[in-house]
Design an enzyme around this catalytic site. Structure first.
Site, short mmCIF file in Angstrom:
data_model
loop_
_atom_site.label_atom_id
_atom_site.label_comp_id
_atom_site.label_asym_id
_atom_site.label_seq_id
_atom_site.Cartn_x
_atom_site.Cartn_y
_atom_site.Cartn_z
N THR A 148 0.82 -1.21 0.00
CA THR A 148 0.00 0.00 0.00
C THR A 148 0.86 1.26 0.00
O THR A 148 2.01 1.23 0.44
CB THR A 148 -0.89 -0.01 1.27
OG1 THR A 148 -1.45 1.27 1.47
CG2 THR A 148 -0.09 -0.34 2.52
N ASP A 149 0.26 2.37 -0.44
CA ASP A 149 0.99 3.65 -0.37
C ASP A 149 1.11 4.15 1.07
O ASP A 149 1.90 5.05 1.35
CB ASP A 149 0.31 4.71 -1.25
CG ASP A 149 -1.15 5.00 -0.86
OD1 ASP A 149 -1.69 4.33 0.04
OD2 ASP A 149 -1.74 5.91 -1.47
N GLU A 150 0.34 3.54 1.99
CA GLU A 150 0.32 4.05 3.37
C GLU A 150 1.66 3.86 4.07
O GLU A 150 1.93 4.52 5.07
CB GLU A 150 -0.83 3.41 4.16
CG GLU A 150 -2.16 3.65 3.46
CD GLU A 150 -3.40 3.30 4.27
OE1 GLU A 150 -3.33 3.29 5.51
OE2 GLU A 150 -4.45 3.05 3.65
N TYR A 168 -1.50 -0.64 11.06
CA TYR A 168 -1.69 -1.29 9.74
C TYR A 168 -0.50 -0.99 8.83
O TYR A 168 0.15 -1.91 8.30
CB TYR A 168 -2.99 -0.80 9.08
CG TYR A 168 -3.07 -1.11 7.60
CD1 TYR A 168 -3.09 -2.43 7.14
CD2 TYR A 168 -3.13 -0.08 6.65
CE1 TYR A 168 -3.15 -2.71 5.78
CE2 TYR A 168 -3.20 -0.36 5.29
CZ TYR A 168 -3.21 -1.68 4.86
OH TYR A 168 -3.27 -1.96 3.51
N LYS A 196 2.46 -3.46 7.26
CA LYS A 196 2.68 -3.63 5.81
C LYS A 196 4.12 -3.25 5.46
O LYS A 196 4.77 -3.90 4.66
CB LYS A 196 1.69 -2.77 5.00
CG LYS A 196 0.26 -3.24 5.02
CD LYS A 196 0.05 -4.63 4.41
CE LYS A 196 0.20 -4.65 2.91
NZ LYS A 196 -0.18 -5.98 2.35
P1 NAD Z 1 -9.55 -7.38 2.39
O1 NAD Z 1 -9.49 -7.11 3.86
O2 NAD Z 1 -10.78 -7.09 1.63
O3 NAD Z 1 -9.20 -8.92 2.12
C1 NAD Z 1 -8.17 -9.59 2.78
C2 NAD Z 1 -8.31 -11.09 2.50
O4 NAD Z 1 -7.21 -11.76 3.17
C3 NAD Z 1 -9.59 -11.70 3.04
O5 NAD Z 1 -10.15 -12.55 2.06
C4 NAD Z 1 -9.14 -12.46 4.26
O6 NAD Z 1 -9.96 -13.59 4.54
C5 NAD Z 1 -7.74 -12.86 3.87
N1 NAD Z 1 -6.89 -13.11 5.05
C6 NAD Z 1 -6.73 -12.29 6.13
N2 NAD Z 1 -5.90 -12.87 7.02
C7 NAD Z 1 -5.51 -14.05 6.47
C8 NAD Z 1 -4.64 -15.08 6.91
N3 NAD Z 1 -4.02 -15.03 8.09
N4 NAD Z 1 -4.44 -16.14 6.09
C9 NAD Z 1 -5.07 -16.22 4.89
N5 NAD Z 1 -5.92 -15.28 4.45
C10 NAD Z 1 -6.12 -14.21 5.23
O7 NAD Z 1 -8.29 -6.61 1.80
P2 NAD Z 1 -8.12 -5.83 0.40
O8 NAD Z 1 -8.63 -4.46 0.56
O9 NAD Z 1 -8.61 -6.69 -0.70
O10 NAD Z 1 -6.53 -5.75 0.33
C11 NAD Z 1 -5.78 -6.80 -0.26
C12 NAD Z 1 -4.30 -6.44 -0.20
O11 NAD Z 1 -4.07 -5.22 -0.89
C13 NAD Z 1 -3.79 -6.21 1.23
O12 NAD Z 1 -2.50 -6.75 1.30
C14 NAD Z 1 -3.77 -4.70 1.36
O13 NAD Z 1 -2.77 -4.30 2.28
C15 NAD Z 1 -3.42 -4.28 -0.05
N6 NAD Z 1 -3.92 -2.94 -0.45
C16 NAD Z 1 -5.23 -2.61 -0.26
C17 NAD Z 1 -5.69 -1.37 -0.69
C18 NAD Z 1 -7.14 -0.98 -0.53
O14 NAD Z 1 -7.49 0.18 -0.81
N7 NAD Z 1 -8.03 -1.86 -0.14
C19 NAD Z 1 -4.81 -0.46 -1.29
C20 NAD Z 1 -3.47 -0.85 -1.47
C21 NAD Z 1 -3.04 -2.10 -1.06
P1 TYD Z 2 -10.71 3.98 4.62
O1 TYD Z 2 -11.69 3.56 3.59
O2 TYD Z 2 -10.76 3.33 5.98
O3 TYD Z 2 -9.25 3.82 3.99
P2 TYD Z 2 -7.79 4.32 4.54
O4 TYD Z 2 -7.91 4.69 5.96
O5 TYD Z 2 -6.95 3.08 4.36
O6 TYD Z 2 -7.38 5.45 3.66
O7 TYD Z 2 -10.86 5.56 4.86
C1 TYD Z 2 -10.72 6.47 3.79
C2 TYD Z 2 -10.76 7.86 4.38
O8 TYD Z 2 -12.07 8.11 4.90
C3 TYD Z 2 -9.80 8.07 5.54
O9 TYD Z 2 -9.28 9.40 5.49
C4 TYD Z 2 -10.68 7.90 6.77
C5 TYD Z 2 -12.04 8.41 6.30
N1 TYD Z 2 -13.20 7.75 6.92
C6 TYD Z 2 -14.22 8.53 7.49
O10 TYD Z 2 -14.16 9.77 7.52
N2 TYD Z 2 -15.29 7.89 8.04
C7 TYD Z 2 -15.42 6.53 8.05
O11 TYD Z 2 -16.41 5.99 8.60
C8 TYD Z 2 -14.37 5.74 7.44
C9 TYD Z 2 -14.46 4.24 7.42
C10 TYD Z 2 -13.29 6.41 6.88
#
Ligand code: NAD
Ligand code: TYD
Length: 375
Positions: A132-134, A181, A185
């Site tokens: 992630t970019d975070e 988080y 990562k």
């Molecule tokens: P998500 O939370 O929707 O899904 C995570 C999946 O991993 C789930 O299916 C869960 O069951 C599985 N999982 C969790 N713990 C596990 C374990 N111990 N063993 C096996 N499986 C396990 O997450 P997402 O939003 O789809 O993110 C997927 C990946 O992309 C993550 O690594 C996240 O850090 C990265 N990412 C997410 C975003 C975003 O905006 N959602 C952005 C950049 C990177």
């Molecule tokens: P989120 O979807 O949790 O992603 P991330 O924290 O990984 O960027 O949140 C996106 C943005 O929205 C973040 O600045 C937090 C804000 N946010 C709210 O203001 N209210 C909410 O209920 C949630 C879930 C997020």
């Protein structure tokens, strides 16, 4: 060419889009989806491809080293695309241990299992880690030359885009995570690179901005707010809603993963993002307008649901990814304008209320616990 690819976290939000893309696009590949099915994993996300001959599912925990080793051997895995993780910042604030366990130890367990199974024969192998970019921390809302942000810039991409600051995250930006988080990562990214540098394992790491689209768990901003508007529930805006996020449609992320898995340079890092920065409150107003319009409500009907609440602890002010390296070197670019992406997303959630209701009622978790209890 035949390949045996292990995708971890394939039942989650982004993972399900990656699994779907690979299963549909590469009938000669064997795609093994390894997922623990935590609260965030839902096999309903993959209903349309679950019967395909090139798709297999294994319910397993990435921290279970023996199981992961067995799965690597059983399916003769030659490529890993690792998405399994705990992914929600608010949960990491409440329960950081779970994040360290899954994101750090789980990644290490996968790396070690791949190293043992590949046993120094790196030809045709790849461990691709999705991050992630975070991990880069937070950017300022700067004000160059006295211009009030947002301002347009061409500094970082071929297109003009709105930006809320002068700086961006680049591939060589120093890691500076703030939440449990992002710290977990960051740690997992370091382990992946260490396995390349120490053992010679072919690895790639990509860092992507916030994703949105179908099948996202409704604890994240966009699906949570769409669902709350539908039910007339309050929309909890953290702080003043001034934080800025950079949003990418999830299928564009999946396409980037496909491209990088096949054409990316080993040991390299690519940033993925759409040069699409939004202040939370502006984004929320777009969501409200879109949902109201699609529900046939008069404009502004749901604006009163906006409720300012206590800010998230350590809330990162601004994320903004520079993905010009990926655009320049591999020719990737986002396929959707944000307005189209949001429209598509809102429509999907409104058309798939059964999916949302199944999650919010908790039924799906009880179902999988029952189904897999004795396996
Ligand atoms: P998500 O939370 O929707 O899904 C995570 C999946 O991993 C789930 O299916 C869960 O069951 C599985 N999982 C969790 N713990 C596990 C374990 N111990 N063993 C096996 N499986 C396990 O997450 P997402 O939003 O789809 O993110 C997927 C990946 O992309 C993550 O690594 C996240 O850090 C990265 N990412 C997410 C975003 C975003 O905006 N959602 C952005 C950049 C990177
Ligand atoms: P989120 O979807 O949790 O992603 P991330 O924290 O990984 O960027 O949140 C996106 C943005 O929205 C973040 O600045 C937090 C804000 N946010 C709210 O203001 N209210 C909410 O209920 C949630 C879930 C997020």
């Amino acid at each position: 060419m035949k390949r045996n690819i292990l995708i971890t976290g394939g039942a989650g939000f982004i993972g399900s889009h990656v699994v779907r893309l690979f299963v549909n696009k590469y009938p000669d590949y064997r795609i093994v989806n390894l997922d623990k099915l935590t609260y965030a994993g839902n096999l309903a996300n993959l209903k349309d491809i679950e019967d395909r001959p090139n798709y297999l599912f294994e319910r397993a925990d990435i921290c279970d080293f023996d199981r992961v080793r067995e799965i690597m051997r059983k399916y003769e895995i030659d490529g890993v695309i690792h998405l399994a993780a705990e992914s929600h910042v608010d949960r990491s604030i409440k329960d950081p241990f779970t994040f360290a366990r899954t994101n750090v130890l789980g990644t290490l367990s996968l790396l070690q299992a791949a190293r043992e199974y590949w046993n120094g024969d790196w030809e045709g192998k790849l461990f691709y880690h999705i991050s992630t970019d975070e991990v880069y921390g937070a950017l300022e809302l700067t004000n160059p030359e006295g211009v009030e942000p947002p301002f347009t810039t061409t500094a970082s991409s071929s297109e003009h885009h709105l930006a809320y600051g002068r700086d961006f995250f680049y591939e060589d930006t120093k890691y500076n995570p703030h939440s449990p988080y992002s710290a977990s990562k960051a740690s997992s990214d370091h382990f992946v690179r260490a396995f390349h540098d120490t053992y010679g394992m072919p690895t790639i790491v990509t860092n992507c901005s916030n994703n949105y689209g179908p099948y996202q768990f409704p604890e994240k901003l966009i699906p949570l707010f769409i669902n709350n508007i539908r039910h007339g529930r309050p929309l909890p805006v953290y702080g003043k809603g001034e934080n800025v996020r950079d949003w990418l449609y999830v299928e564009d992320h999946a396409r980037a993963i496909d491209l990088i898995f096949h054409k990316g340079r080993v040991a390299d890092t690519y940033n993925i993002g759409g040069f699409n920065e939004w202040k939370n409150i502006d984004l929320i107003k777009v969501i409200i307008r879109t949902v109201d319009r699609l529900l046939g409500n008069a404009e502004g009907t749901s604006e009163h649901l906006i409720t300012y609440v206590t800010d998230r602890a350590g809330h990162d002010l601004r994320y903004a990814i520079d993905s010009s390296k990926l655009q320049r070197e591999l020719g990737w670019e986002p396929s959707l304008q944000f307005e189209e992406g949001i429209e598509k997303t809102v429509r999907w959630y409104l058309d798939n209320q059964a999916w949302m209701d199944n999650i919010t009622s908790g039924d799906y978790e009880r179902y999988y616990d029952e189904m897999y209890r004795n396996r």
